[in-house]
Design a protein around this motif. Structure first.
Motif, mmCIF file in Angstrom:
data_model
loop_
_atom_site.group_PDB
_atom_site.id
_atom_site.type_symbol
_atom_site.label_atom_id
_atom_site.label_comp_id
_atom_site.label_asym_id
_atom_site.label_seq_id
_atom_site.Cartn_x
_atom_site.Cartn_y
_atom_site.Cartn_z
ATOM 1 N N LYS A 1 0.815 -1.223 0.000
ATOM 2 C CA LYS A 1 0.000 0.000 0.000
ATOM 3 C C LYS A 1 0.854 1.282 0.000
ATOM 4 O O LYS A 1 0.486 2.279 -0.613
ATOM 5 C CB LYS A 1 -0.941 0.008 1.206
ATOM 6 C CG LYS A 1 -2.082 -1.001 1.103
ATOM 7 C CD LYS A 1 -3.029 -0.845 2.275
ATOM 8 C CE LYS A 1 -4.115 -1.900 2.258
ATOM 9 N NZ LYS A 1 -5.109 -1.697 3.324
ATOM 10 N N ASP B 1 -10.313 2.579 2.703
ATOM 11 C CA ASP B 1 -10.464 1.874 3.987
ATOM 12 C C ASP B 1 -11.284 2.687 4.993
ATOM 13 O O ASP B 1 -12.154 2.154 5.677
ATOM 14 C CB ASP B 1 -9.094 1.563 4.604
ATOM 15 C CG ASP B 1 -8.427 0.359 3.941
ATOM 16 O OD1 ASP B 1 -9.148 -0.472 3.350
ATOM 17 O OD2 ASP B 1 -7.188 0.258 4.016
ATOM 18 N N GLY C 1 -0.573 2.370 13.593
ATOM 19 C CA GLY C 1 0.107 1.800 12.430
ATOM 20 C C GLY C 1 -0.631 2.177 11.153
ATOM 21 O O GLY C 1 -1.412 3.145 11.123
ATOM 22 N N GLY C 2 -0.408 1.385 10.108
ATOM 23 C CA GLY C 2 -0.994 1.683 8.803
ATOM 24 C C GLY C 2 -2.519 1.704 8.820
ATOM 25 O O GLY C 2 -3.131 2.560 8.178
ATOM 26 N N ALA D 1 -4.607 2.414 11.312
ATOM 27 C CA ALA D 1 -5.105 3.614 12.007
ATOM 28 C C ALA D 1 -4.919 4.846 11.128
ATOM 29 O O ALA D 1 -5.851 5.640 10.946
ATOM 30 C CB ALA D 1 -4.370 3.781 13.340
ATOM 31 N N THR E 1 3.214 2.515 21.672
ATOM 32 C CA THR E 1 4.290 3.502 21.558
ATOM 33 C C THR E 1 3.609 4.869 21.416
ATOM 34 O O THR E 1 3.146 5.231 20.324
ATOM 35 C CB THR E 1 5.150 3.205 20.302
ATOM 36 O OG1 THR E 1 5.456 1.819 20.280
ATOM 37 C CG2 THR E 1 6.421 4.031 20.272
ATOM 38 N N ALA F 1 -7.528 -0.714 16.032
ATOM 39 C CA ALA F 1 -6.746 -0.770 14.786
ATOM 40 C C ALA F 1 -5.345 -1.286 15.086
ATOM 41 O O ALA F 1 -4.412 -1.038 14.320
ATOM 42 C CB ALA F 1 -6.686 0.611 14.133
ATOM 43 N N LEU G 1 -10.172 -6.113 12.752
ATOM 44 C CA LEU G 1 -9.889 -7.512 12.441
ATOM 45 C C LEU G 1 -11.215 -8.267 12.304
ATOM 46 O O LEU G 1 -12.218 -7.852 12.881
ATOM 47 C CB LEU G 1 -9.066 -8.089 13.591
ATOM 48 C CG LEU G 1 -8.321 -9.402 13.373
ATOM 49 C CD1 LEU G 1 -7.288 -9.263 12.260
ATOM 50 C CD2 LEU G 1 -7.624 -9.826 14.672
ATOM 51 N N TYR G 2 -11.215 -9.373 11.561
ATOM 52 C CA TYR G 2 -12.425 -10.199 11.454
ATOM 53 C C TYR G 2 -11.991 -11.639 11.289
ATOM 54 O O TYR G 2 -10.830 -11.920 10.970
ATOM 55 C CB TYR G 2 -13.286 -9.752 10.261
ATOM 56 C CG TYR G 2 -12.514 -9.633 8.979
ATOM 57 C CD1 TYR G 2 -11.932 -8.423 8.614
ATOM 58 C CD2 TYR G 2 -12.313 -10.740 8.159
ATOM 59 C CE1 TYR G 2 -11.193 -8.310 7.464
ATOM 60 C CE2 TYR G 2 -11.564 -10.630 7.000
ATOM 61 C CZ TYR G 2 -11.010 -9.424 6.662
ATOM 62 O OH TYR G 2 -10.252 -9.321 5.528
ATOM 63 N N GLY H 1 -14.513 -6.378 11.673
ATOM 64 C CA GLY H 1 -14.193 -5.578 10.489
ATOM 65 C C GLY H 1 -14.614 -6.161 9.151
ATOM 66 O O GLY H 1 -14.196 -5.650 8.109
HETATM 67 P P1 NDP Z 1 0.921 -2.198 11.687
HETATM 68 O O1 NDP Z 1 1.959 -3.256 11.854
HETATM 69 O O2 NDP Z 1 1.166 -1.067 10.773
HETATM 70 O O3 NDP Z 1 0.609 -1.553 13.137
HETATM 71 C C1 NDP Z 1 0.353 -2.379 14.240
HETATM 72 C C2 NDP Z 1 -0.241 -1.551 15.361
HETATM 73 O O4 NDP Z 1 -0.665 -2.435 16.415
HETATM 74 C C3 NDP Z 1 0.744 -0.574 16.002
HETATM 75 O O5 NDP Z 1 0.023 0.539 16.461
HETATM 76 C C4 NDP Z 1 1.296 -1.410 17.175
HETATM 77 O O6 NDP Z 1 1.797 -0.621 18.248
HETATM 78 C C5 NDP Z 1 0.041 -2.108 17.616
HETATM 79 N N1 NDP Z 1 0.284 -3.379 18.345
HETATM 80 C C6 NDP Z 1 0.841 -4.510 17.852
HETATM 81 N N2 NDP Z 1 0.833 -5.486 18.795
HETATM 82 C C7 NDP Z 1 0.262 -4.949 19.901
HETATM 83 C C8 NDP Z 1 -0.023 -5.455 21.207
HETATM 84 N N3 NDP Z 1 0.273 -6.708 21.540
HETATM 85 N N4 NDP Z 1 -0.630 -4.637 22.100
HETATM 86 C C9 NDP Z 1 -0.947 -3.371 21.745
HETATM 87 N N5 NDP Z 1 -0.696 -2.824 20.528
HETATM 88 C C10 NDP Z 1 -0.099 -3.612 19.616
HETATM 89 O O7 NDP Z 1 -0.424 -3.005 11.320
HETATM 90 P P2 NDP Z 1 -1.687 -2.420 10.532
HETATM 91 O O8 NDP Z 1 -1.977 -1.083 11.095
HETATM 92 O O9 NDP Z 1 -1.478 -2.551 9.073
HETATM 93 O O10 NDP Z 1 -2.872 -3.475 10.880
HETATM 94 C C11 NDP Z 1 -3.560 -3.476 12.129
HETATM 95 C C12 NDP Z 1 -4.807 -4.350 12.049
HETATM 96 O O11 NDP Z 1 -5.822 -3.790 11.209
HETATM 97 C C13 NDP Z 1 -4.545 -5.754 11.485
HETATM 98 O O12 NDP Z 1 -5.121 -6.670 12.394
HETATM 99 C C14 NDP Z 1 -5.277 -5.768 10.151
HETATM 100 O O13 NDP Z 1 -5.784 -7.060 9.861
HETATM 101 C C15 NDP Z 1 -6.416 -4.782 10.389
HETATM 102 N N6 NDP Z 1 -6.948 -4.158 9.129
HETATM 103 C C16 NDP Z 1 -8.270 -4.398 8.761
HETATM 104 C C17 NDP Z 1 -8.823 -3.835 7.605
HETATM 105 C C18 NDP Z 1 -10.268 -4.146 7.206
HETATM 106 O O14 NDP Z 1 -10.657 -3.888 6.051
HETATM 107 N N7 NDP Z 1 -11.103 -4.648 8.097
HETATM 108 C C19 NDP Z 1 -8.003 -2.945 6.738
HETATM 109 C C20 NDP Z 1 -6.653 -2.729 7.213
HETATM 110 C C21 NDP Z 1 -6.169 -3.338 8.358
HETATM 111 P P3 NDP Z 1 3.313 -0.046 18.213
HETATM 112 O O15 NDP Z 1 3.265 1.185 17.356
HETATM 113 O O16 NDP Z 1 3.612 0.263 19.631
HETATM 114 O O17 NDP Z 1 4.171 -1.131 17.648
#
Ligand code: NDP
Length: 275
Positions: free
Chosen positions: A66, A103, A130-131, A133, A154, A192, A219-220, A242
């Motif tokens: 993306k 999205d 992350g991506g 959000a 973070t 997210a 997530l779903y 989701g």
């Molecule tokens: P990224 O890897 O970009 O970001 C992950 C995020 O999750 C960061 O904010 C990270 O925090 C946080 N995180 C990871 N592990 C933990 C934990 N154990 N406890 C608390 N926070 C945690 O992932 P994405 O943003 O790309 O994806 C996130 C979710 O969104 C995925 O599950 C994905 O499947 C879902 N999604 C669903 C969509 C839909 O259409 N329904 C579309 C896009 C995504 P930190 O910054 O501290 O590392």
């Protein structure tokens, strides 16, 4: 010759997009050919150029491409610009590529149109920075909500996202680490984070939901996600996953390409039944 579209990602075999778009096309009486492309992690641009050179009209882009798609296009929508990621590629009449990100509108429409959530006046918490959000930021801030708080493990990343959001909207946006949520109450909490991929829930206070508050997990899956279960156990009036967002983001891509907006309820029901 049917008009050609596809989803590109790596891995890609699991993608539900071809099933969703085939259902949209049938419903709208459109003839399209929507395939899957396993993208080359080292040469995404070549895959995209080949697809469009061979007459393709539009691509959906999924992980891990993306951000690369964002960098590749000739122009972007505002929501894609802020998202820093593109999930929909459209070939313009002059051959240039436009990038959009559907999205966030998918998330907002699933909540508001499919489930009747009232964004107007709502205090909303977005967990994660992350991506996913970042991708929903602009449509979420345009939904009518009263205030957005972004909380992330973070905290620094949440602050960066809040600055980005504040720059694109007049809605108040605050940021904190999870410890900053003590004593706070929200009408809607959106997960997210990717914590749910390992069955975990971010460490958030048990009394985070205002009376009548909702939870939404991006997530779903076939089973209720860990965050959906958290919502059910902590008094959420509605606890959603989701899947609807996935179908709604696809519907917006279809509309951008074909100029018709398909009905989504029956497609969501079809995917639920197939789980
Ligand atoms: P990224 O890897 O970009 O970001 C992950 C995020 O999750 C960061 O904010 C990270 O925090 C946080 N995180 C990871 N592990 C933990 C934990 N154990 N406890 C608390 N926070 C945690 O992932 P994405 O943003 O790309 O994806 C996130 C979710 O969104 C995925 O599950 C994905 O499947 C879902 N999604 C669903 C969509 C839909 O259409 N329904 C579309 C896009 C995504 P930190 O910054 O501290 O590392």
């Amino acid at each position: 010759m049917p008009h050609r579209y596809a989803v590109i990602g790596n891995p890609i075999a699991h993608s539900q997009s071809p099933v969703i778009h085939a259902a949209f096309a049938e419903q709208c009486g459109e003839v399209i050919d929507y395939g899957r492309i396993l993208g080359d992690r080292h040469d995404f641009a070549a895959d995209v150029q080949r697809f469009f050179a061979q007459g393709g009209l539009g691509l959906n882009v999924t992980l891990p491409f993306k951000e690369q798609a964002w960098a590749l296009v000739d122009e972007r929508s505002e929501r894609a610009e802020v998202a820093g990621a593109v999930n929909t590629l459209i070939v313009l009449p002059d051959g240039r590529l436009r990038g959009d990100n559907t999205d966030g509108i998918g998330l907002v429409r699933d909540l508001a149109d499919n489930h009747g959530f009232t964004f107007a006046g709502a205090r909303v918490l977005l967990l994660g920075a992350g991506g996913a959000a970042r991708g929903v930021l602009v449509p979420l801030l345009g939904s009518g909500l009263r205030e957005l708080v972004i909380a992330n493990r973070t905290a620094e990343r949440a602050h960066t996202l809040a600055v980005l959001g504040s720059g694109s909207s007049t809605v108040p946006v605050a940021a904190c680490g999870f410890e900053g949520l003590i004593g706070e109450r929200f009408d809607l909490v959106i997960n997210a984070t990717s914590a749910g991929l390992s069955g975990a829930v971010p460490p958030i206070p048990a009394d985070l939901l205002a009376p009548g508050g909702w939870t939404y997990d991006m997530l779903y899956g076939a089973e209720p996600t860990a965050f959906c279960r958290w919502g059910q156990a902590h008094g959420a009036a509605r606890s959603l996953d989701g899947l609807g967002m996935l179908v709604e983001q696809a519907a917006e891509s279809f509309r951008l390409w074909r100029g018709v907006r398909p009905r989504t309820a029956e497609v969501i029901a079809m995917l639920r039944a197939a789980d």
